[in-house]
Design a protein around this motif. Sequence first.
Motif, mmCIF file in Angstrom:
data_model
loop_
_atom_site.group_PDB
_atom_site.id
_atom_site.type_symbol
_atom_site.label_atom_id
_atom_site.label_comp_id
_atom_site.label_asym_id
_atom_site.label_seq_id
_atom_site.Cartn_x
_atom_site.Cartn_y
_atom_site.Cartn_z
ATOM 1 N N ASN A 151 0.823 -1.203 0.000
ATOM 2 C CA ASN A 151 0.000 0.000 0.000
ATOM 3 C C ASN A 151 0.861 1.258 0.000
ATOM 4 O O ASN A 151 0.536 2.247 -0.666
ATOM 5 N N ALA A 152 1.986 1.204 0.745
ATOM 6 C CA ALA A 152 2.887 2.356 0.774
ATOM 7 C C ALA A 152 3.504 2.598 -0.601
ATOM 8 O O ALA A 152 3.620 3.738 -1.062
ATOM 9 N N ILE A 153 3.887 1.505 -1.263
ATOM 10 C CA ILE A 153 4.452 1.632 -2.614
ATOM 11 C C ILE A 153 3.406 2.166 -3.579
ATOM 12 O O ILE A 153 3.683 3.028 -4.419
ATOM 13 N N ASN A 154 2.169 1.666 -3.458
ATOM 14 C CA ASN A 154 1.106 2.123 -4.344
ATOM 15 C C ASN A 154 0.811 3.601 -4.141
ATOM 16 O O ASN A 154 0.513 4.323 -5.105
ATOM 17 N N ARG A 155 0.881 4.034 -2.874
ATOM 18 C CA ARG A 155 0.672 5.465 -2.621
ATOM 19 C C ARG A 155 1.756 6.287 -3.305
ATOM 20 O O ARG A 155 1.501 7.375 -3.824
ATOM 21 N N LYS A 156 2.991 5.758 -3.276
ATOM 22 C CA LYS A 156 4.091 6.478 -3.929
ATOM 23 C C LYS A 156 3.951 6.448 -5.448
ATOM 24 O O LYS A 156 4.450 7.334 -6.147
ATOM 25 N N GLN A 157 3.292 5.408 -5.970
ATOM 26 C CA GLN A 157 3.136 5.288 -7.411
ATOM 27 C C GLN A 157 1.922 6.055 -7.923
ATOM 28 O O GLN A 157 1.895 6.503 -9.064
ATOM 29 N N ARG A 164 4.629 10.811 -4.030
ATOM 30 C CA ARG A 164 4.872 9.655 -4.870
ATOM 31 C C ARG A 164 6.318 9.570 -5.361
ATOM 32 O O ARG A 164 7.068 10.547 -5.353
ATOM 33 N N ASP A 165 6.677 8.369 -5.795
ATOM 34 C CA ASP A 165 7.988 8.126 -6.385
ATOM 35 C C ASP A 165 7.998 8.740 -7.781
ATOM 36 O O ASP A 165 7.089 8.512 -8.580
ATOM 37 N N LEU A 166 9.051 9.521 -8.090
ATOM 38 C CA LEU A 166 9.099 10.228 -9.371
ATOM 39 C C LEU A 166 9.812 9.440 -10.460
ATOM 40 O O LEU A 166 9.831 9.858 -11.626
ATOM 41 N N SER A 167 10.388 8.295 -10.114
ATOM 42 C CA SER A 167 11.244 7.602 -11.072
ATOM 43 C C SER A 167 10.499 7.159 -12.322
ATOM 44 O O SER A 167 11.080 7.090 -13.412
ATOM 45 N N LYS A 213 11.201 22.824 -17.462
ATOM 46 C CA LYS A 213 10.146 22.229 -18.288
ATOM 47 C C LYS A 213 9.218 21.403 -17.399
ATOM 48 O O LYS A 213 9.653 20.729 -16.478
ATOM 49 N N LYS A 214 7.931 21.475 -17.734
ATOM 50 C CA LYS A 214 6.951 20.696 -16.982
ATOM 51 C C LYS A 214 6.922 19.267 -17.513
ATOM 52 O O LYS A 214 6.753 19.033 -18.709
ATOM 53 N N LEU A 215 7.073 18.305 -16.592
ATOM 54 C CA LEU A 215 7.053 16.895 -16.977
ATOM 55 C C LEU A 215 5.718 16.225 -16.680
ATOM 56 O O LEU A 215 5.304 15.307 -17.392
ATOM 57 N N TYR A 216 5.066 16.696 -15.622
ATOM 58 C CA TYR A 216 3.850 15.995 -15.195
ATOM 59 C C TYR A 216 3.085 16.911 -14.251
ATOM 60 O O TYR A 216 3.658 17.802 -13.608
ATOM 61 N N ARG A 259 14.648 18.563 -5.688
ATOM 62 C CA ARG A 259 15.424 17.342 -5.504
ATOM 63 C C ARG A 259 16.466 17.196 -6.620
ATOM 64 O O ARG A 259 16.226 17.573 -7.769
ATOM 65 N N GLU A 260 17.585 16.602 -6.249
ATOM 66 C CA GLU A 260 18.511 16.129 -7.270
ATOM 67 C C GLU A 260 18.053 14.744 -7.691
ATOM 68 O O GLU A 260 17.581 13.959 -6.885
ATOM 69 N N PHE A 261 18.175 14.450 -8.968
ATOM 70 C CA PHE A 261 17.644 13.189 -9.468
ATOM 71 C C PHE A 261 18.634 12.567 -10.443
ATOM 72 O O PHE A 261 19.157 13.244 -11.329
ATOM 73 N N GLU A 262 18.868 11.292 -10.240
ATOM 74 C CA GLU A 262 19.742 10.553 -11.151
ATOM 75 C C GLU A 262 18.959 9.379 -11.714
ATOM 76 O O GLU A 262 18.491 8.516 -10.976
#
Length: 385
Positions: A151-157, A164-167, A213-216, A259-262
């Motif tokens: 459920n925690a992962i789904n909330r992040k997704q 949520r997770d941005l990856s 730039k807007k991604l989402y 955030r920094e993102f790789e």
Amino acid sequence: MATRYWVVSLPVQTSESILWSRLQDSISKQAFDTPLYRFNTPELRVGTLDSLLSLSDDLLKSNTFIEGVSHKIRRQIEDLERVSGIESGALTVDGVPVDTYLTRFVWDDAKYPTMSPLREIVDSIHVQVAKIEDDMKVRAAEYNSVRGQLNAINRKQTGSLAVRDLSNLVKPEDIITSEHLVTLLAIIPKYSEKDWLSSYETLTTYVVPRSSKKLYEDNEYSLYTVTLFGRVADNFKNSAREKGFQARTCINYKYCDIREFEYSPEAQDSRNQEVEKLVQDQESMRSSLLQWCYASYGEVFSSWMHFCAVRVFAESILRYGLPPSFLAAVLAPPVKSEKKVRSILEELCGNANSIYWKLEDDVGVAGVGAEAEAYPYVSFTVNIV
């Protein structure tokens, strides 16, 4: 299936078969909508009056505990079936429906020898049910732990950009990385987008012009990129905070999360594999827990009915005296017939002192304990659901 049954006993003054016939006739003529069954109670070991009195004090408490465990397992089954999309079926005990097991109860002498002291039988039932309850707590906790992780992962997704997770929203081409340049991600509340776009280039030196730039976007936030020299990234974040674009480290912050993102395909694959394993573990544990609950519900309900047999026997001895001479029965009266059925039972009780047991018409029955004290015959309720 009825959900509430009365277990009662009446003193036998002439013949048990005659009393049973009179009860059947009275119910069929005056309360024909009330199912009636014999409750087969074996002749158990009476023991001393002191031991019976001591046991009587604990019967209500033990009944409440056993009934509670039965309902807990039933609710767990209903929850698992609902989550699994399984149509709820009739629960069984020893291969027969629950109500059938109750109305056709047969004492299991191999499991509970009738020559054992009543206290020993009651304690044995209590220990067995307590062990099942402890086992259920452990199994349910393990299942809920995996369920909680998913459920925690789904909330992040699927949750808002704030959590949520941005990856899975960022593509490799969205990220610029070089010896000198770095791309940051900014989660901007929608009401602050204009402010962001008009000011991000001046928050520090060496910000690449028009690089945001807007991604989402979702209902509340928009996800932007911004590219700048890596050596000024910290300055950029500090300036953003000073301007009011505060880094979001908890929900109370007002503006954005920078955030920094790789981008890492390997990390994404690892996350996907982790989710797949959790899904498989959850389904396996759900199925296993459901099967365990089906079996354990039957064990607890069977133990409960044996306990009820001990209870009706002990209370009948205390009420009517020795030697044991009583008729035990199970009834399932609809609400509109309860008063009539009580009247029939009291009439058949034939107790000269019944007047002292009567309740005033405006006094309701408070529960099992109240029922046991309210009538000139033994009576308590079994709530299946």
